[in-house]
Each structure stands twice: as C-alpha cells, then as structure tokens.
Design a protein around this motif. Structure first.
Motif, short mmCIF file in Angstrom:
data_model
loop_
_atom_site.label_atom_id
_atom_site.label_comp_id
_atom_site.label_asym_id
_atom_site.label_seq_id
_atom_site.Cartn_x
_atom_site.Cartn_y
_atom_site.Cartn_z
N LEU A 246 12.25 -4.02 -3.95
CA LEU A 246 12.23 -2.89 -3.01
C LEU A 246 10.80 -2.53 -2.61
O LEU A 246 9.96 -2.23 -3.47
N LYS A 247 10.55 -2.54 -1.31
CA LYS A 247 9.25 -2.06 -0.81
C LYS A 247 9.30 -0.54 -0.71
O LYS A 247 10.29 0.03 -0.25
N ILE A 248 8.21 0.09 -1.12
CA ILE A 248 8.14 1.56 -1.02
C ILE A 248 7.52 1.93 0.32
O ILE A 248 6.43 1.45 0.64
N GLY A 249 8.16 2.80 1.06
CA GLY A 249 7.62 3.29 2.34
C GLY A 249 7.26 2.13 3.26
O GLY A 249 8.08 1.25 3.52
N THR A 250 6.00 2.11 3.71
CA THR A 250 5.55 1.04 4.63
C THR A 250 5.21 -0.24 3.88
O THR A 250 4.87 -1.25 4.50
N GLY A 251 5.23 -0.18 2.54
CA GLY A 251 4.82 -1.35 1.76
C GLY A 251 3.31 -1.41 1.55
O GLY A 251 2.79 -2.38 0.99
N LYS A 252 2.62 -0.39 2.01
CA LYS A 252 1.15 -0.29 1.84
C LYS A 252 0.83 1.05 1.15
O LYS A 252 1.59 1.99 1.28
N PRO A 253 -0.29 1.12 0.45
CA PRO A 253 -0.69 2.42 -0.12
C PRO A 253 -0.78 3.47 0.97
O PRO A 253 -1.24 3.18 2.07
N GLY A 254 -0.30 4.66 0.67
CA GLY A 254 -0.20 5.70 1.70
C GLY A 254 -1.35 6.69 1.66
O GLY A 254 -2.13 6.72 0.70
N PRO A 255 -1.44 7.53 2.67
CA PRO A 255 -2.58 8.46 2.81
C PRO A 255 -2.63 9.54 1.72
O PRO A 255 -3.73 9.92 1.30
N VAL A 256 -1.49 9.99 1.25
CA VAL A 256 -1.52 11.03 0.21
C VAL A 256 -2.10 10.45 -1.08
O VAL A 256 -2.99 11.03 -1.71
N THR A 257 -1.62 9.26 -1.46
CA THR A 257 -2.11 8.58 -2.66
C THR A 257 -3.61 8.33 -2.57
O THR A 257 -4.37 8.67 -3.50
N LEU A 258 -4.03 7.76 -1.48
CA LEU A 258 -5.45 7.39 -1.35
C LEU A 258 -6.34 8.62 -1.25
O LEU A 258 -7.45 8.64 -1.80
N GLY A 259 -5.83 9.66 -0.61
CA GLY A 259 -6.59 10.91 -0.52
C GLY A 259 -6.76 11.53 -1.90
O GLY A 259 -7.86 11.99 -2.25
N LEU A 260 -5.69 11.53 -2.69
CA LEU A 260 -5.78 12.08 -4.05
C LEU A 260 -6.75 11.26 -4.91
O LEU A 260 -7.52 11.82 -5.69
N LEU A 261 -6.68 9.95 -4.76
CA LEU A 261 -7.57 9.08 -5.54
C LEU A 261 -9.03 9.42 -5.24
O LEU A 261 -9.85 9.56 -6.16
N GLU A 262 -9.33 9.57 -3.97
CA GLU A 262 -10.71 9.89 -3.57
C GLU A 262 -11.14 11.24 -4.15
O GLU A 262 -12.23 11.37 -4.71
N ARG A 263 -10.26 12.22 -4.04
CA ARG A 263 -10.61 13.56 -4.54
C ARG A 263 -10.71 13.56 -6.07
O ARG A 263 -11.54 14.26 -6.64
N PHE A 264 -9.84 12.76 -6.72
CA PHE A 264 -9.89 12.70 -8.19
C PHE A 264 -11.22 12.10 -8.63
O PHE A 264 -11.89 12.62 -9.53
N ARG A 265 -11.61 11.01 -7.99
CA ARG A 265 -12.89 10.37 -8.34
C ARG A 265 -14.05 11.32 -8.11
O ARG A 265 -14.99 11.39 -8.91
#
Lengths: 276, 276
Positions: A246-265
């Motif tokens: 099963l592909k999740i969403g578009t099958g690519k990392p999404g903006p919420v995930t990547l935004g959180l990663l950036e802010r976490f770092r």
C-alpha cells in the motif's frame, strides 16, 4: 562503541565490561534499557529519558542502585571522558543473578557511549517501507530489552525492501519495532494511544506540532491518510511512504512530515547550542 | 552453580565466565538455550536436547561454532570436572555483538553445570494451581531466551497461590511458561499441538503413555477433564489440580498422572543405571 563505559560502579574501558552469563539479562532476556543522543555534548531530553529509565526499573522490579542525580553525573562524566560531541548513550540494566534462574535479582547497570548512525538522506527524501506484523510487545509501555521477535524477523525485511515492521492487532495498528508511528490527515497528526512505548521523540514531536489526536488507529485510516512517519531517537522523523503493497498518500514524503522534521532539527540545535 | 563451566572455548571457573554486555543476548534479549538433567552422571535424553539446541541456533540465524560431536564431548567433560552425578546442564548461545545493535552476530556459547531443585513432594501429592494468561510466546517452537513476560508476571503468582501460568489465545490453551500441558479424559492424554515448545519430557511422556491426542485444546475441555498435569525437565510430571478458580476433576492428583510419574521415574533410573 566508544572506548569508555560505566560498569561495575565505575568508568572503565568498554572492552573490559563484563556481565556474568548466568544473569537473567541473558538467560531469560529480562532487562531494561534506554537510549538517547548527545548533541554538542548535551544529552538531548535527558530528564525525560531518566524519568523513563527509572520507571522501567521500578515496573520490572529490578533494583537500580543509582538515583537520578548519580545517573546524571555518570552520564556527564562519560560524555566528557569519550569526548562525545555527537553520539548515543545506552543505559542497560540487567535482571541480575537469580538463585532459581527466574525471579529478578540485583540488576547490573551498564552505560555505553556509542557512535550514532542515522538513516541515509535518501530515506528522508523517498520515505521508507514498513511490513505489517500482527504482534503486541508484552508490557509495551516499559522499555524492556524484549526485542527477540523483531530481531528474528529482521533477517527478512531487507529482502522485501522494507526498513522495519508495523505492529498491529486485529484492525488496530500500534508501533514499529523501535519507533512510534504517526499518520497525517488534513494537516492533523494522529497516533495510537495503546500497546506502544511512550517515545520521548514522539512526545516532543506532538508538542512541536501543537498536539495530535492520540487514540486507537485502524488500518483503514492508513489507507486514507495523506502522510505517515515514524519517530525515534535515531530516526528522528522518518517519512513512511509504503506499508506492505500500500502506497501512503502520493507515495512521496509529504509537507507536514518534512516541515516537522525541519523544525525538530532546528529545535534540537537551538536547545543544545548554548550550555542548556 | 557448580564451580566449572564452558566459556570462551574452554572449561574455566564459573565465576570467571563473562559476556560482553553489548551482546544482543542482553541488549535485545536475543539468544537461545537448552537445559537437561544428569542422572547418575548420564545426560538424560542428550541427543534430543542436542537436536533441539542445534535447530534453535539454525532457526535464529545465530552461528554456533561447535558441532554435535564437540558439544557432546564438552558436556561429558563438564560433568566429570564438576562431579555432577545428579544435576542440570544449561547451554546458552547469545545473539552476539552486532554493529547495528540489532542484527544477530557471532553467538557466544556458555555451558553451565547446576544443582537441581525439584518441586517439593507436597506439590506432587496435592497438585498445583496455574493462572490463565492470554499470550503466545513468539516463535514458541524455538527455545529462545524470551521469557520476559513470564518473569515479569511471576512476581504476582505466589500471592495468588499459583505455581505458574497457563497461556491461552482466544478459546485455545497452549502451554505453561516453562512446561507443556496435558489433560486426561477417560484415560486418554490430550495435549495442544501448536504455539508450544516441543518439550523433550513431553515427547517421552507421550511415548511412555503409548500415545496422546495432539490437537487444539479448548478451555472447555479443561472444565470437563478428569486430570491435568505439566511436564518439564525439572518438574517431570507435576499434577495440576486448579486453574484460576476452577478445580480440575476431583481437585486431587489423579491415577493416570501419578501412574505415569512413577513409570517415568522408573524409566529414568533404568536408562541411567548402567553405562547407557
């Protein structure tokens, strides 16, 4: 492994550390541990990890001969002694020697300093695949050393192009073998509330996101999700783009995930850039 | 523990044996073991135990650096060296040191000689109580060191007057934490066929009884059973007279159980009274 560790009540050469092999930690797989990062010589979220480690010892009835103050002091000494600017600290408490080879004895404490290896950058860019596996870790909320099933299964993951597993029971999902699991739907984080380890990264990600729905999560919701990711000390926030076929969403990392990663770092480097 | 053990490829003082505490055997609870008796200096059912130990190593992907012949020789040397007329031999193979702290490495083999303590005679006369617990040991057919849940629960057994647990899933029962489980109905033995360790004592009891029904067993059948017992190396054939609040049969050890116990003990002393 870095050259120095804490064992037998003192800081010694890591290669000289020894556990008696009749300890329940080996013969019954009975022990607890915890693991956290150092960033710029600072132990990240140290008090959260000490909370959990001390609670794990209490809940497994393994006497821990050191209090919070003493643990904190040992950890700081070990970081200095190993010049551990960026690395990992692993605390392990064994079940101890037991006369009947079963009931917990006096735990033996070891604290190791380690090099850290994060997932490769392409995994953050493309996301990873998990395999679903019906399993609930016994007493999942305690950080025991009970990873036997995951280690045993892991031999097959690579062959199937997977990074790890996603545990479920019936229609409900819980966690990955060493990470917590989140989905994102309409910008909102959703994460399981039970049969999970209460991850420190999970907790801090929820805070950073300004909250999450913490409740039972079904497989069907993963099918409908926009994004998914896992959180852990070493994986930080790692996008999940596939579960089984099963592909999740578009099958690519999404903006919420990547935004959180950036802010976490950013938060991590900010928290540790001064003598915090 | 007896004074000598096998560790690091040789027979040494047991107190000098050491496992590096970063071994997966401790930090991930990943390892296998086996345990058998010596009777009159003879290892009881040795070939069965060697079969299982070697198979456990293969199935857990832990390299075992000794073949069957070598294991047999070491065991006999250890029995002589410890003058172990009546005792126990514990073989343990750790998951090894792992670069990623997860994938199995080169296993470390330890063989210990131990004193044996059997249940007290009153337990054979009155039978014991088990507590039901919903759980399936992961990869139950392999003799891993994964006993964390049972050790954790065991703190509460004594308070409830119980000797051990009886695992079940849904309506089906499987085994006790370190023993196999049988019921007797109309003189016939019945024992579960799945989610169990294939016990060596179980196998020999079935042979001695001239067979058993080996098939799924429900809780309801326990309610209707005449007798029940558990089998293991150290418990031999131990009558079970209560599960939770349920009395089994008359509430006393039954004639089939006690007859089998007597015949098993006679067989053991016969098999080991000469240089067999």
């Amino acid at each position: 492994m870095k050259p120095f560790c804490f064992a037998d009540g003192k800081i010694i050469a890591t290669e000289a550390a020894a556990l008696h092999p009749s300890d329940l930690g080996l013969i019954r797989g009975y022990g607890i541990f915890d693991f956290f990062r150092t960033v710029n010589y600072q132990p990240l979220f140290l008090e959260d990890y000490l909370d959990r480690f001390i609670r794990s010892a209490e809940r497994t009835y393994i006497p821990l001969a050191y209090n919070r103050e003493e643990l904190r002091t040992i950890i700081h000494q070990l970081i200095q002694k190993n010049d551990l600017k960026e690395g990992g600290i692993r605390m392990v408490l064994s079940g101890g020697i037991s006369e009947n080879h079963f009931s917990p004895g006096e735990g033996k404490l070891f604290i190791f300093a380690e090099s850290l290896s994060f997932p490769s950058e392409d995994k953050y860019q493309n996301g990873i695949k998990l395999l679903s596996l019906e399993y609930v870790r016994p007493v999942a909320e305690i950080k025991t050393t009970n990873y036997a099933l995951a280690v045993w299964h892991s031999a097959g993951w690579k062959k199937q192009g997977a990074e790890d597993v996603l545990y479920y029971q019936g229609s409900y999902i819980s966690e990955s073998s060493r990470s917590n699991f989140f989905i994102v739907k309409n910008g909102q984080l959703i994460t399981p509330d039970s049969n999970i380890l209460l991850g420190i990264t999970r907790k801090n990600v929820i805070e950073l996101a300004g909250g999450a729905q913490i409740r039972p999560v079904t497989f069907q919701e993963i099918r409908d999700a926009d994004e998914a990711f896992i959180t852990s000390t070493t994986k930080v926030i790692l996008p999940v783009t596939q579960i089984d076929d099963l592909k999740i969403g578009t099958g690519k990392p999404g903006p919420v995930t990547l935004g959180l990663l950036e802010r976490f770092r950013a938060m991590v480097s900010q928290n540790t850039s001064v003598n915090s």
